[in-house]
Design a protein around this motif. Structure first.
Motif, PDB file in Angstrom:
ATOM      1  N   ALA A  45       0.846  -1.196   0.000  1.00 20.02           N
ATOM      2  CA  ALA A  45       0.000   0.000   0.000  1.00 20.02           C
ATOM      3  C   ALA A  45       0.879   1.242   0.000  1.00 20.02           C
ATOM      4  CB  ALA A  45      -0.920   0.002   1.218  1.00 20.02           C
ATOM      5  N   THR A  46       0.427   2.271  -0.729  1.00 17.36           N
ATOM      6  CA  THR A  46       1.162   3.538  -0.766  1.00 17.36           C
ATOM      7  C   THR A  46       0.190   4.699  -0.592  1.00 17.36           C
ATOM      8  OG1 THR A  46       0.986   3.570  -3.186  1.00 17.36           O
ATOM      9  CG2 THR A  46       3.032   2.725  -2.252  1.00 17.36           C
ATOM     10  N   ARG A  47       0.732   5.794  -0.110  1.00 17.16           N
ATOM     11  CA  ARG A  47      -0.082   6.996   0.090  1.00 17.16           C
ATOM     12  C   ARG A  47       0.834   8.213   0.056  1.00 17.16           C
ATOM     13  NH1 ARG A  47      -3.012   8.025   5.843  1.00 17.16           N
ATOM     14  NH2 ARG A  47      -0.833   7.905   6.477  1.00 17.16           N
ATOM     15  N   THR A  80      -4.760   9.346   0.144  1.00 11.90           N
ATOM     16  CA  THR A  80      -5.561   8.183  -0.219  1.00 11.90           C
ATOM     17  C   THR A  80      -4.648   6.975  -0.354  1.00 11.90           C
ATOM     18  OG1 THR A  80      -7.083   9.592  -1.448  1.00 11.90           O
ATOM     19  CG2 THR A  80      -7.156   7.232  -1.939  1.00 11.90           C
ATOM     20  N   TRP A  81      -5.015   5.876   0.262  1.00 16.14           N
ATOM     21  CA  TRP A  81      -4.219   4.651   0.137  1.00 16.14           C
ATOM     22  C   TRP A  81      -4.499   3.981  -1.207  1.00 16.14           C
ATOM     23  CZ3 TRP A  81      -0.206   3.519   2.991  1.00 16.14           C
ATOM     24  CH2 TRP A  81      -0.136   3.982   4.317  1.00 16.14           C
ATOM     25  N   TYR A  82      -3.429   3.549  -1.840  1.00 13.20           N
ATOM     26  CA  TYR A  82      -3.517   2.776  -3.079  1.00 13.20           C
ATOM     27  C   TYR A  82      -2.890   1.397  -2.843  1.00 13.20           C
ATOM     28  CZ  TYR A  82      -4.900   6.934  -5.681  1.00 13.20           C
ATOM     29  OH  TYR A  82      -5.577   8.033  -6.137  1.00 13.20           O
ATOM     30  N   TYR A  83      -3.484   0.403  -3.463  1.00  8.54           N
ATOM     31  CA  TYR A  83      -3.026  -0.979  -3.265  1.00  8.54           C
ATOM     32  C   TYR A  83      -2.457  -1.519  -4.564  1.00  8.54           C
ATOM     33  CZ  TYR A  83      -6.015   0.009   0.624  1.00  8.54           C
ATOM     34  OH  TYR A  83      -6.586   0.628   1.700  1.00  8.54           O
ATOM     35  N   PHE A 129       5.071  10.765   2.486  1.00  5.03           N
ATOM     36  CA  PHE A 129       5.062   9.655   1.542  1.00  5.03           C
ATOM     37  C   PHE A 129       5.158   8.360   2.348  1.00  5.03           C
ATOM     38  CE2 PHE A 129       7.754   7.127  -1.651  1.00  5.03           C
ATOM     39  CZ  PHE A 129       6.641   6.713  -2.362  1.00  5.03           C
ATOM     40  N   ASP A 130       4.160   7.512   2.200  1.00  2.00           N
ATOM     41  CA  ASP A 130       4.071   6.319   3.046  1.00  2.00           C
ATOM     42  C   ASP A 130       4.005   5.052   2.193  1.00  2.00           C
ATOM     43  OD1 ASP A 130       3.855   8.049   5.224  1.00  2.00           O
ATOM     44  OD2 ASP A 130       1.661   8.110   5.046  1.00  2.00           O
ATOM     45  N   ILE A 131       4.711   4.029   2.644  1.00  2.00           N
ATOM     46  CA  ILE A 131       4.612   2.688   2.054  1.00  2.00           C
ATOM     47  C   ILE A 131       4.366   1.706   3.191  1.00  2.00           C
ATOM     48  CG2 ILE A 131       5.718   0.907   0.641  1.00  2.00           C
ATOM     49  CD1 ILE A 131       7.658   3.038  -0.382  1.00  2.00           C
ATOM     50  N   ARG A 132       3.468   0.759   2.944  1.00  2.00           N
ATOM     51  CA  ARG A 132       3.231  -0.322   3.901  1.00  2.00           C
ATOM     52  C   ARG A 132       3.271  -1.645   3.130  1.00  2.00           C
ATOM     53  NH1 ARG A 132       3.787   3.537   6.469  1.00  2.00           N
ATOM     54  NH2 ARG A 132       2.465   4.447   8.088  1.00  2.00           N
TER      55      ARG A 132
ATOM     56  N   ASP B 219      -6.285  -5.582   7.616  1.00  2.00           N
ATOM     57  CA  ASP B 219      -6.214  -4.202   7.154  1.00  2.00           C
ATOM     58  C   ASP B 219      -4.881  -4.045   6.420  1.00  2.00           C
ATOM     59  OD1 ASP B 219      -5.755  -1.515   6.802  1.00  2.00           O
ATOM     60  OD2 ASP B 219      -6.781  -0.953   8.658  1.00  2.00           O
ATOM     61  N   PRO B 220      -4.912  -3.805   5.127  1.00  2.00           N
ATOM     62  CA  PRO B 220      -3.663  -3.803   4.368  1.00  2.00           C
ATOM     63  C   PRO B 220      -2.751  -2.627   4.665  1.00  2.00           C
ATOM     64  CG  PRO B 220      -5.475  -3.150   2.970  1.00  2.00           C
ATOM     65  CD  PRO B 220      -6.077  -3.580   4.274  1.00  2.00           C
ATOM     66  N   THR B 221      -3.252  -1.625   5.359  1.00  2.00           N
ATOM     67  CA  THR B 221      -2.394  -0.481   5.635  1.00  2.00           C
ATOM     68  C   THR B 221      -1.813  -0.537   7.045  1.00  2.00           C
ATOM     69  OG1 THR B 221      -4.211   0.867   6.458  1.00  2.00           O
ATOM     70  CG2 THR B 221      -3.747   0.972   4.101  1.00  2.00           C
ATOM     71  N   ARG B 222      -2.177  -1.573   7.770  1.00  2.00           N
ATOM     72  CA  ARG B 222      -1.648  -1.656   9.131  1.00  2.00           C
ATOM     73  C   ARG B 222      -0.839  -2.938   9.281  1.00  2.00           C
ATOM     74  NH1 ARG B 222      -6.196  -0.140  13.300  1.00  2.00           N
ATOM     75  NH2 ARG B 222      -7.442  -1.630  12.139  1.00  2.00           N
TER      76      ARG B 222
END
Lengths: 141, 275
Positions: A45-47, A80-83, A129-132, B219-222
């Motif tokens: 996920a990125t935002r 907004t999170w993008y997958y 800038f976030d990446i998960r 939750d894919p962001t956590r």
């Protein structure tokens, strides 16, 4: 040659891989994940966000077993999170804002997996800038 | 040094029966799967009168029986079977099979049988198809099925954590669901807490209406351990959730109602040595 030995291996849930780059540098890749053992990626996920609140272009890059499998660009709305997921041809990286959904659950596996991303458009003020990346690794038990 | 890999399933030819003039209440063997996974199950009956018939598919996974039965099975209509996340049963549906129904059925030994429980019509046929795969000979470890983990806490104590399961080793978690029931039919807040591979996740809370199952999803962001929830009972919220060591607990954070019940279920498999 595959080995199905008596030494037991299994998937371990790794800690969430997190990038919080505040502010990001334009055209600079940040590693969301970079593993060197058998890895299963569950979600990427990125935002991004900044004071402009405009769309900004991000580029993501997936490398499996040392080979760049796919590169994709996506205009990201503000905050907004993008997958990211592999398309059905298993070589094309896609990006969606749809709420997470198994149709986008790729279970990407490889002996090493790297995902990195960069902001292509210049960030505005107070940019983040976030990446998960959620992933598991195959280890001896 | 060799690298031990994750065993890979090998697809097998479809196993099936097209049993003409089936014997009433007899269970016909369709497939026996050793160290494998069943991808799809279908059941159908046909007769010249196009009468509905009572038909059943019975899947036994490592000793646990899952029955899917439809009393008025329409002649010529294919039913798809998949696992219920709530109980040890199969659900039959006429919906077109898609990824949403791809709930894995894995085990060391899986048998599939089919039966008809209504007197035959003219030219009666009972059909059952099984798509499956098996891991190669020489595999020492594979997923073994266990019955659904059950928590029935009646009544619970508010703010007290109860185990849905504790200390599962080398597990694949398929579903976690919860429900609460009280005489006032009041909505209540439940909390799910996980400890997986050494990391304790903060509880995720959600409001549960009375007597309604809710599903806990990733939750894919956590961190993937703080499970999100969803109102819909939906296989789209299935994600393989593998871990070496895990515990999941459920609590009610609201005040306890009259005749309050707190229920949790977990569907899982354990990766175990092949005997």
């Amino acid at each position: 040659m595959p080995v199905y030995g008596r030494n037991k291996f299994y998937w371990y849930k790794d800690s969430l891989s997190e990038v919080d780059e505040d502010p990001p540098i334009v055209s600079t890749y940040y590693d969301g994940l970079d593993t060197t053992r058998l890895t299963k990626v569950l979600f990427i996920a990125t935002r991004r966000l900044d004071d402009d609140a405009n769309q900004k272009n991000l580029q993501g890059r997936l490398t499996i077993d040392g080979v760049i499998t796919s590169v994709a660009n996506k205009e990201h709305n503000d905050n907004t999170w993008y997958y990211w997921y592999l398309d059905q041809d298993a070589e094309t990286l896609r990006v969606t804002t749809s709420i997470y959904h198994p149709n986008y659950y790729s279970a990407i596996e490889g002996r090493s997996i790297k995902f990195d991303a960069q902001q292509v458009d210049a960030p505005g003020a107070n940019a983040e800038f976030d990446i998960r990346v959620q992933y598991e690794t195959w280890r001896p038990t | 040094m060799s690298v031990q890999i994750n065993p890979t399933l090998e697809m097998k030819p479809i196993a099936y029966i097209d049993q003409a003039d089936p014997t009433l209440d007899k269970y016909y063997s369709v497939a026996t799967v050793a160290l494998g996974e069943v991808f799809a199950l279908t059941l159908e009956q046909t007769n010249d009168e196009t009468d509905n018939k009572d038909i059943e598919i019975l899947v036994t996974i490592d000793g646990t029986e899952y029955s899917g039965r439809i009393v008025a099975g329409v002649s010529g209509l294919t039913y798809f079977a998949y696992r219920s996340p709530i109980e040890d049963a199969l659900i039959l549906t006429t919906a077109v099979r898609n990824a949403g129904y791809a709930v894995p059925i894995r085990g060391h030994v899986i048998t599939v049988e089919a039966a008809i429980h209504t007197v035959n019509g003219t030219n009666q046929v009972l059909e059952c198809d099984v798509q499956y795969g098996e891991v190669p000979t020489g595999t020492y470890w594979w997923y073994k099925h266990y019955p659904t983990a059950v928590l029935n806490q009646d009544p619970p104590v508010s703010l007290t954590l109860y185990d849905i399961f504790d200390g599962l080793v080398d597990a694949r978690l398929i579903f976690v669901i919860a429900r609460q029931i009280n005489d006032e039919a009041a909505a209540k807040v439940l909390e799910l807490t996980t400890t997986i591979d050494g990391e304790a996740a903060l509880g995720t809370t959600a409001t549960f209406n009375n007597n309604t199952w809710r599903y806990w999803t990733r939750d894919p962001t956590r961190d993937g351990r703080s499970l999100a929830h969803d109102t819909a009972y939906n296989f789209f919220y299935y994600y393989a959730f593998d871990f070496h060591l895990g515990t999941i607990q459920l609590a009610m954070t609201s005040a306890i109602g009259t005749n309050q019940q707190l229920d949790g279920r977990a569907v899982y498999e354990l990766y175990e040595e092949v005997s």
